[in-house]
Design a protein around this motif. Structure first.
Motif, mmCIF file in Angstrom:
data_model
loop_
_atom_site.group_PDB
_atom_site.id
_atom_site.type_symbol
_atom_site.label_atom_id
_atom_site.label_comp_id
_atom_site.label_asym_id
_atom_site.label_seq_id
_atom_site.Cartn_x
_atom_site.Cartn_y
_atom_site.Cartn_z
ATOM 1 N N LYS A 129 0.837 -1.192 0.000
ATOM 2 C CA LYS A 129 0.000 0.000 0.000
ATOM 3 C C LYS A 129 0.879 1.252 0.000
ATOM 4 C CE LYS A 129 -3.255 -3.067 0.636
ATOM 5 N NZ LYS A 129 -2.506 -4.302 0.727
ATOM 6 N N SER A 130 0.388 2.308 -0.615
ATOM 7 C CA SER A 130 1.107 3.575 -0.622
ATOM 8 C C SER A 130 1.009 4.227 0.751
ATOM 9 C CB SER A 130 0.500 4.504 -1.670
ATOM 10 O OG SER A 130 -0.813 4.895 -1.263
ATOM 11 N N PRO A 131 1.894 5.186 1.065
ATOM 12 C CA PRO A 131 1.767 5.910 2.343
ATOM 13 C C PRO A 131 0.390 6.544 2.516
ATOM 14 C CG PRO A 131 3.898 6.354 1.355
ATOM 15 C CD PRO A 131 3.114 5.575 0.338
ATOM 16 N N GLU A 132 -0.178 7.046 1.405
ATOM 17 C CA GLU A 132 -1.514 7.652 1.489
ATOM 18 C C GLU A 132 -2.568 6.603 1.834
ATOM 19 O OE1 GLU A 132 1.282 10.026 -0.648
ATOM 20 O OE2 GLU A 132 0.584 7.989 -1.105
ATOM 21 N N THR A 139 6.439 -1.089 7.687
ATOM 22 C CA THR A 139 7.052 0.168 7.270
ATOM 23 C C THR A 139 8.572 0.076 7.387
ATOM 24 O OG1 THR A 139 7.182 1.308 9.407
ATOM 25 C CG2 THR A 139 5.044 1.306 8.311
ATOM 26 N N ILE A 171 -2.033 3.854 3.513
ATOM 27 C CA ILE A 171 -1.836 3.438 4.905
ATOM 28 C C ILE A 171 -2.469 4.439 5.858
ATOM 29 C CG2 ILE A 171 -0.071 3.118 6.696
ATOM 30 C CD1 ILE A 171 1.639 1.741 4.570
ATOM 31 N N GLU A 172 -2.410 5.730 5.519
ATOM 32 C CA GLU A 172 -3.067 6.730 6.371
ATOM 33 C C GLU A 172 -4.583 6.556 6.321
ATOM 34 O OE1 GLU A 172 -1.556 8.537 8.574
ATOM 35 O OE2 GLU A 172 0.294 7.611 7.838
ATOM 36 N N ARG A 215 3.610 -1.068 12.129
ATOM 37 C CA ARG A 215 2.700 -0.031 12.638
ATOM 38 C C ARG A 215 1.320 -0.649 12.810
ATOM 39 N NH1 ARG A 215 0.781 5.487 9.435
ATOM 40 N NH2 ARG A 215 -0.758 6.158 10.988
ATOM 41 N N GLU A 226 8.085 -3.317 2.293
ATOM 42 C CA GLU A 226 7.532 -2.070 2.824
ATOM 43 C C GLU A 226 6.185 -1.776 2.166
ATOM 44 O OE1 GLU A 226 8.742 2.660 3.301
ATOM 45 O OE2 GLU A 226 10.210 1.205 2.541
ATOM 46 N N GLY A 227 5.210 -1.398 2.981
ATOM 47 C CA GLY A 227 3.878 -1.082 2.482
ATOM 48 C C GLY A 227 2.894 -2.233 2.558
#
Length: 405
Positions: free
Chosen positions: A9-12, A255, A14-15, A260, A210-211
């Motif tokens: 998943k992208s950082p966006e 991450t 994940i948020e 997380r 990562e992700g």
């Protein structure tokens, strides 16, 4: 498992998952608080769905088709006593002493999260005395979840997670983990690759990148027999023996800094890192995952500054730290001097690099005590000072919780 089959998943994303996870964990905590003697599983299910929808989320289990194409009829899984997972809510009232697994998933902003917890119906404080097997089972399952989460980091494998969970449950607690059902990837769908087993060998299985977002979920049976069977309702998974079972689950993002937890509950403090900062050395201590004990960890050089911060970041990732407590060297009069200012400058940099919440704790009288106790234990006085700082913080935190109650 090929890398192409994984869906980082992208950082966006994940948020967005974290926002959905916050809703999900809040609703599950609220529903768990309603699980008292006399309430039924169907009533808990109705409350879970109502609260999810009121928060702008949708239940993801209701209508979800299993392998045979049959749709699950509820929003909440309610697994009672020997039921391991996927329990269908019923009209049967819960009784004092029941061990109940509650599993809930939701879709929010187009993405999916999943979490579960096992509770003891009645007074939790009576659990150890009145049902020591239930107490040990729930404790083992929660600790297994933490062990699995700590193993979920970039470059590790799903076998590392399975080994961490299975070793703790079977070798330390003497229970068994279910083999026929596993955790899984999650995020773009309710279930994604990879499978995340609760037993395994280090280095085997899918490599974590990562992700990647995982639903890590130990399923534990209070016997040596890990076999399960499906109940007549076609959904509920039962332990083959008539014994208690437990299930804990979190949605976890892998991450660069470590794992997380996207569904961390308010009651879960997580591992706390205690620091005794000095010009030459920094003493480190950590709590156990339950936040019950402070343990001396290590000592690292305070200089060069960037190297010290990097070393702390590695410890934070390795220990899955959720919060930092830093000793503040006040004067005997309780004022902040030059060393206190240096400590605060260091703390500000650490906060910027890690994003973790911090608290300061008065450390005026820890150094002398640490010298004495460290010598008796044969450990670093700096690490012992950090342990005493963290131990004092735990005591004060416990008193505050007791006063609020």
């Amino acid at each position: 498992m090929t890398p192409k089959s994984l869906k980082p998943k992208s950082p966006e994303d994940i948020e967005r998952l974290a926002r959905g996870g916050a809703i999900l964990r809040t609703v599950l905590e609220e529903v768990a608080a309603l699980a008292r003697p006399g309430i039924t599983g169907k009533e808990l299910d109705a409350e879970a769905e109502r609260r999810l929808r009121a928060a702008g989320a949708e239940p993801s289990f209701k209508g979800y088709a299993g392998g045979d194409g049959k749709a699950f009829p509820a929003s909440l899984c309610v697994s009672v006593n020997s039921a391991v997972v996927h329990g269908l809510p019923t009209d049967e009232p819960l009784k004092h002493g029941d061990v109940v697994g509650l599993d809930l998933g939701c879709r929010y902003e187009g993405l999916f999260t999943d979490t579960a917890m096992t509770i003891f119906v009645g007074d939790e404080h009576d659990r150890e005395k009145k049902n020591p097997i239930a107490h040990a089972l729930i404790r083992a399952t929660r600790r297994a979840l933490q062990a699995g989460i700590q193993a979920a980091r970039t470059g590790a494998t799903t076998g590392d997670i399975g080994y961490a969970i299975g070793h703790l449950v079977e070798q330390i607690y003497g229970f068994s983990v279910v083999r026929d059902f596993t955790g899984h990837g999650v995020g773009y769908a309710v279930h994604e690759a990879p499978r995340v087993p609760n037993s395994g060998r280090p280095g085997e299985g899918a490599k974590l990148v990562e992700g990647l977002v995982l639903a890590i979920e130990p399923m534990v049976i209070a016997s040596k027999n890990h076999a399960v069977r499906i109940a007549k309702d076609g959904w509920t998974v039962l332990a083959a023996d008539p014994v208690l079972a437990a299930h804990e689950e979190h949605t976890v993002a892998v991450t660069a800094q470590g794992s997380r937890i996207l569904t961390r509950r308010a009651a879960e403090m997580g591992v706390v890192l205690g620091l005794d900062y000095g010009d030459q050395r920094i003493g480190l201590a950590v709590t156990d995952p339950e936040g019950e004990r402070a343990l001396a960890h290590s000592t690292i050089p305070a200089q060069p500054f960037d190297a010290a911060v990097s070393a702390l970041q590695r410890v934070i990732a390795a220990e899955n730290v959720a919060r930092i407590v830093i000793g503040l060297p006040l004067t005997l009069e309780g004022r902040e001097g030059e060393q206190a200012q240096k400590t605060k400058e260091f703390a500000a940099t650490l906060a910027e690099r890690t994003g973790l919440p911090q608290e300061f704790a008065d450390e005026r009288f820890t150094s002398a005590a640490a010298e004495e106790t460290a010598a008796a234990k044969g450990i670093s006085p700096d690490a012992e000072a950090a342990r005493l700082i963290l131990e004092g913080w735990l005591v004060r935190r416990s008193r505050k919780i007791h006063d609020r109650a």
